[in-house]
Scaffold this active site. Structure first.
Site, PDB file in Angstrom:
ATOM      1  N   LYS A  56      32.370  42.437  52.470  1.00 23.83           N
ATOM      2  CA  LYS A  56      33.327  41.330  52.545  1.00 23.83           C
ATOM      3  C   LYS A  56      34.267  41.357  51.332  1.00 23.83           C
ATOM      4  CE  LYS A  56      30.238  38.550  55.351  1.00 23.83           C
ATOM      5  NZ  LYS A  56      29.149  37.561  55.408  1.00 23.83           N
ATOM      6  N   GLN A 100      26.365  33.393  51.508  1.00 20.26           N
ATOM      7  CA  GLN A 100      25.704  34.347  52.404  1.00 20.26           C
ATOM      8  C   GLN A 100      24.332  33.817  52.818  1.00 20.26           C
ATOM      9  OE1 GLN A 100      27.099  37.309  53.604  1.00 20.26           O
ATOM     10  NE2 GLN A 100      25.307  37.302  54.925  1.00 20.26           N
ATOM     11  N   ASP A 123      33.861  30.236  56.775  1.00 26.72           N
ATOM     12  CA  ASP A 123      32.841  30.729  57.710  1.00 26.72           C
ATOM     13  C   ASP A 123      32.808  29.852  58.970  1.00 26.72           C
ATOM     14  OD1 ASP A 123      31.404  33.036  57.431  1.00 26.72           O
ATOM     15  OD2 ASP A 123      29.905  32.204  56.068  1.00 26.72           O
TER      16      ASP A 123
END
Ligand code: NAP
Length: 287
Positions: A56, A100, A123
């Protein structure tokens, strides 16, 4: 659209195109003195998570976005993590915050996600983002189903009146996927582990999205000729190779379009994270 073998929807090629667009938008914003910034937080040393966050961060850098990777030991307290998120919420150089998952067991992941400002929830996991999707208001869409929608868009597929069957009902893939398809006027069926006759459902589908996490959940006998098949699953076969939920070799003989694994939905997920971060920065710039 029906043909002998399914045409591939190439997630790598589409990602490349979309990331080039992100890079252009990032350059335009930079010219106005704003560099889009993403903060990625990793707690603990889960090997898969380490690979994901590295990918990412690299994707951000390749597209001209600023990214900060914050790594913390597995023993980090929930309070300390919440304090970091609070600081990032107030940091004007950061437009997107990603924590994460999974988090260590002593940290309440729901509480952590809810601590992220919805304006920086790239997200799309915050309840406010889920609610915005539900009622069709602007927000951030979860990256994986958003990527699936882009794949359908890339082949010019008109969902209006089509029957879409989503296999899986997780909060991060299945449910938001169903809502996005519904928003595009598909008739949507959601299947899950308690669905009695999965094949009876999938055989009616014009579009099938498999998001289960089990190999060969979808086989050729379960697919209507010409259907579009999107494979979100990420599994390992007997040889340890990455594979999806779909029996690719069999289903591609029946499907009209099909996404491969690897090289399908996977790269699109990171791409949509870049798109969301870009969008977050542009919203700030426009405010
Ligand atoms: P999840 O939270 O484990 O959800 C799996 C869903 O599949 C559940 O809703 C479950 O039903 C359903 N299910 C299980 N067995 C089934 C069966 N035999 N028939 C029908 N439905 C069944 O997983 P997830 O997070 O949504 O992820 C799904 C897959 O996508 C995983 O392989 C994951 O690694 C992959 N994934 C890939 C990406 C990517 O970027 N490519 C991103 C995210 C996830 P119940 O709700 O009844 O338990």
């Amino acid at each position: 659209m029906t043909q002998a073998t399914g045409r591939l929807i190439d997630g790598n090629a589409l990602s490349k195109q979309l990331r080039a667009e992100v890079a252009q938008r990032a350059a335009a914003l930079k010219a106005r003195g704003i560099t889009p910034g993403l903060a990625v937080i990793l707690v603990g040393d889960n090997p898969a998570s380490q690979v994901y966050v590295r990918n990412k961060v690299k994707a951000c850098e390749d597209s001209g976005l600023h990214s900060v990777l914050e790594k913390y030991e597995a023993g980090m307290s929930e309070a300390a993590l919440l304090a970091r998120i609070d600081a990032l919420n107030r940091d004007p150089a950061i437009h997107g915050i990603l924590v994460q998952l999974p988090l260590p067991a002593h940290i309440d992941a729901h509480k952590v996600i809810e601590a992220i400002s919805p304006a920086k929830d790239v997200d799309g996991f915050h309840v406010a983002s889920a609610g915005a999707l539900m009622v069709g208001q602007p927000g951030f869409w979860p990256c994986t189903p958003y990527g699936c929608m882009k794949m359908l868009e890339s082949i010019g597929y008109d969902l209006k009146g089509k029957h879409a069957v989503v296999i899986g009902r997780s909060n991060i893939v299945g449910k938001p996927m169903a809502l996005m398809l519904l928003q595009q006027n598909a008739t949507v069926t959601i299947c899950h582990s308690a669905t009695k006759d999965l094949k009876a459902m999938t055989l009616q589908a014009d579009v099938i999205v498999a998001a289960v996490g089990k190999r060969k959940v979808l086989t050729a006998d379960m697919v209507k000729p010409g259907a579009v098949v999107i494979d979100v699953g990420m599994n390992r076969n007997e040889e340890g190779k990455l594979c999806g939920d779909v029996d690719f070799e069999g289903v591609k003989q029946v499907a009209g379009w099909i996404t491969p694994v690897p090289g399908g939905v996977g790269p699109m997920t990171i791409t949509m994270l870049l798109v969301n971060t870009m969008e977050a920065a542009e919203r700030v710039a426009a405010a």
